[in-house]
Enzyme design. Sequence first.
Site, PDB file in Angstrom:
ATOM      1  N   SER A 131       0.825  -1.212   0.000  1.00 48.45           N
ATOM      2  CA  SER A 131       0.000   0.000   0.000  1.00 48.45           C
ATOM      3  C   SER A 131       0.857   1.258   0.000  1.00 48.45           C
ATOM      4  O   SER A 131       1.984   1.262   0.495  1.00 48.45           O
ATOM      5  CB  SER A 131      -0.899   0.027   1.233  1.00 48.45           C
ATOM      6  OG  SER A 131      -1.639   1.234   1.230  1.00 48.45           O
ATOM      7  N   LYS A 185      -4.382  -6.836   3.532  1.00 52.26           N
ATOM      8  CA  LYS A 185      -4.422  -5.692   2.599  1.00 52.26           C
ATOM      9  C   LYS A 185      -5.857  -5.406   2.166  1.00 52.26           C
ATOM     10  O   LYS A 185      -6.259  -4.241   2.024  1.00 52.26           O
ATOM     11  CB  LYS A 185      -3.529  -5.955   1.378  1.00 52.26           C
ATOM     12  CG  LYS A 185      -3.615  -4.858   0.301  1.00 52.26           C
ATOM     13  CD  LYS A 185      -3.119  -3.518   0.829  1.00 52.26           C
ATOM     14  CE  LYS A 185      -3.354  -2.288   0.005  1.00 52.26           C
ATOM     15  NZ  LYS A 185      -3.797  -2.254  -1.306  1.00 52.26           N
ATOM     16  N   HIS A 188      -7.461  -3.592   4.895  1.00 55.37           N
ATOM     17  CA  HIS A 188      -6.906  -2.229   4.828  1.00 55.37           C
ATOM     18  C   HIS A 188      -7.724  -1.400   3.836  1.00 55.37           C
ATOM     19  O   HIS A 188      -8.131  -0.270   4.121  1.00 55.37           O
ATOM     20  CB  HIS A 188      -5.433  -2.291   4.406  1.00 55.37           C
ATOM     21  CG  HIS A 188      -4.862  -0.988   3.920  1.00 55.37           C
ATOM     22  ND1 HIS A 188      -5.167  -0.455   2.683  1.00 55.37           N
ATOM     23  CD2 HIS A 188      -4.021  -0.110   4.500  1.00 55.37           C
ATOM     24  CE1 HIS A 188      -4.539   0.706   2.525  1.00 55.37           C
ATOM     25  NE2 HIS A 188      -3.835   0.930   3.607  1.00 55.37           N
ATOM     26  N   ASN A 189      -7.989  -1.964   2.681  1.00 58.68           N
ATOM     27  CA  ASN A 189      -8.738  -1.228   1.661  1.00 58.68           C
ATOM     28  C   ASN A 189     -10.185  -0.978   2.088  1.00 58.68           C
ATOM     29  O   ASN A 189     -10.745   0.070   1.786  1.00 58.68           O
ATOM     30  CB  ASN A 189      -8.706  -1.973   0.321  1.00 58.68           C
ATOM     31  CG  ASN A 189      -7.386  -1.757  -0.411  1.00 58.68           C
ATOM     32  OD1 ASN A 189      -6.367  -1.505   0.208  1.00 58.68           O
ATOM     33  ND2 ASN A 189      -7.404  -1.853  -1.720  1.00 58.68           N
ATOM     34  N   GLU A 192     -10.017   1.854   4.259  1.00 54.77           N
ATOM     35  CA  GLU A 192      -9.747   3.008   3.373  1.00 54.77           C
ATOM     36  C   GLU A 192     -11.072   3.523   2.780  1.00 54.77           C
ATOM     37  O   GLU A 192     -11.347   4.729   2.781  1.00 54.77           O
ATOM     38  CB  GLU A 192      -8.786   2.543   2.274  1.00 54.77           C
ATOM     39  CG  GLU A 192      -8.522   3.498   1.128  1.00 54.77           C
ATOM     40  CD  GLU A 192      -7.645   2.837   0.036  1.00 54.77           C
ATOM     41  OE1 GLU A 192      -6.562   2.331   0.374  1.00 54.77           O
ATOM     42  OE2 GLU A 192      -8.057   2.831  -1.136  1.00 54.77           O
TER      43      GLU A 192
HETATM   44  C1  6PG Z   1      -3.265   1.360  -1.574  1.00 55.54           C
HETATM   45  C2  6PG Z   1      -4.582   1.503  -2.276  1.00 55.54           C
HETATM   46  C3  6PG Z   1      -4.496   0.900  -3.632  1.00 55.54           C
HETATM   47  C4  6PG Z   1      -5.572   1.398  -4.563  1.00 55.54           C
HETATM   48  C5  6PG Z   1      -6.939   0.897  -4.256  1.00 55.54           C
HETATM   49  C6  6PG Z   1      -8.007   1.786  -4.848  1.00 55.54           C
HETATM   50  O1  6PG Z   1      -3.307   0.804  -0.507  1.00 55.54           O
HETATM   51  O2  6PG Z   1      -2.254   1.823  -2.092  1.00 55.54           O
HETATM   52  O3  6PG Z   1      -5.577   0.873  -1.550  1.00 55.54           O
HETATM   53  O4  6PG Z   1      -4.437  -0.468  -3.463  1.00 55.54           O
HETATM   54  O5  6PG Z   1      -5.554   2.772  -4.585  1.00 55.54           O
HETATM   55  O6  6PG Z   1      -7.049  -0.365  -4.812  1.00 55.54           O
HETATM   56  O7  6PG Z   1      -9.163   1.097  -4.801  1.00 55.54           O
HETATM   57  P1  6PG Z   1     -10.465   1.507  -5.566  1.00 55.54           P
HETATM   58  O8  6PG Z   1     -10.085   1.763  -6.999  1.00 55.54           O
HETATM   59  O9  6PG Z   1     -11.360   0.353  -5.396  1.00 55.54           O
HETATM   60  O10 6PG Z   1     -10.950   2.763  -4.900  1.00 55.54           O
END
Ligand code: 6PG
Length: 479
Positions: A131, A185, A188-189, A192
Amino acid sequence: MDNQTFDFGMVGLGVMGRNLLLNVADHGFKAIGFDKDPKKTSDFEAAASAGTTVKGVNTLEEMVAQLAMPRRIMILVPAGKPVDDVIESLLPLVSKGDIIIDGGNTYYTDTLRRYEYLQPKGIHFIGIGVSGGEEGARFGPSMMPGGDESAWQQLKPVLTSIAAKVNGEACVDYMGKGAAGHFVKMVHNGIEYAIMQLICETYDLLHRGGKFSNEELHELFSNWNDGELKSYLIEITAAIFKQMDPETGKHLVDSILDKAGSKGTGKWTSQIAMDLGVAIPTIDMAVTMRTISALKSDRLAAEKLHREMQIRLTNAASATSLSLDKKELAEDCRKALFAAIILSYVQGMSMLHTASKDLAMDIPLHNAVKVWRGGCIIRSTLLGTFYEAYQRNPAISNLLLDDAIAELVTQQIGSLRKAVSLAALNGFAAGGLMNALTYYDAFTTARLPLNLLQAQRDYFGAHTYERIDREGKFHTQWT
Ligand code: 6PG
């Protein structure tokens, strides 16, 4: 360059692959990257720092032949079939003991399948969540390796040196067995998604409701980022409010269409949480809001219809500005956002707690919050607080059971109630904030009304119920 002298190979020199490999090279490792596209390999070589050893090649054969053994090869291509294709192409070229790393946002069961496929062939396969986006990959990502522990040990020197550092500690550590790296991960998302949605709802209350200008929002978010909300997502949000659009000369954020994209990791988090029987309502709502955001033309028509209907039937349109002192609104929003963000991490961590046991991953939860403190998208000072909580009690099932976290949430919860009521009374869609509050209220209520639900189930389906005063399963002839 002699054969077999490169320390680390990368398949895929897109934004993430190129930046991560340049980062590897910056730390003294000889780095070789493969991409079919000659422009990508030459861009990669051109971007290398002086004094580093990098090479870009256009066939996998060339890359594999020049790697020292056991080879360390990372794949950074779009998740799904492309990863399987790369593995198939690598198989005839690699040798027993080599390590293949998938650094993409891969669905965790794909990682398990690939691990089981490669293990009998003597190839170590390890899934690593990475990430931090472009910037993180280049200058210090957060990394979440899981699965093959001996492969992790062999990769540790490289990964530790390229990872972000917080208080001298590298933001990379072992996440547990099987597909734990990609699973952590994914969660984590999910977190996010939740935090981004909560920030958007707060922005709506302040901007559309409180009439805060973009300049004022920039100031406010910058100030928030100096306090307990300090985090990457608050920091970039402050910067976004300042960005002007060279084409229109206006603030860029105002010209961006309100339709959210997604690549699916948030949805996976919600789907898997449902399967595991874990409640992560703020993440669920964040996924749902992206879905609703996509219905732009229906929303336009519905707003018109329902506004007219409201005026016709009630002689009044719902308020679009909140009659509140700006300072008071700002402070309530800050505390409400802080509470809801804490509750989003809490939900994500409770999911990891359950997954750790139910999917036999043995996730060291303190390692997850430790590596999230720096480099990744959800990095924040709060993670230090969670890290301390897990050090006090590594087995805690829910962070709301920790005294210090309970105190922190209690201090903000009144403002979350206020923000949620304001939103509800004035027609602002603030489901993330609302669901965070509902999660809190449900989790901290010893007796929920679901005794009645059990009675209903038993009434129509003889599903039985348990009692508060005796052990066992009971059924009543209700009629
Ligand atoms: C990270 C982000 C990366 C990406 C996401 C965006 O940790 O660096 O999470 O993995 O920006 O996959 O996800 P979406 O396109 O679903 O918003």
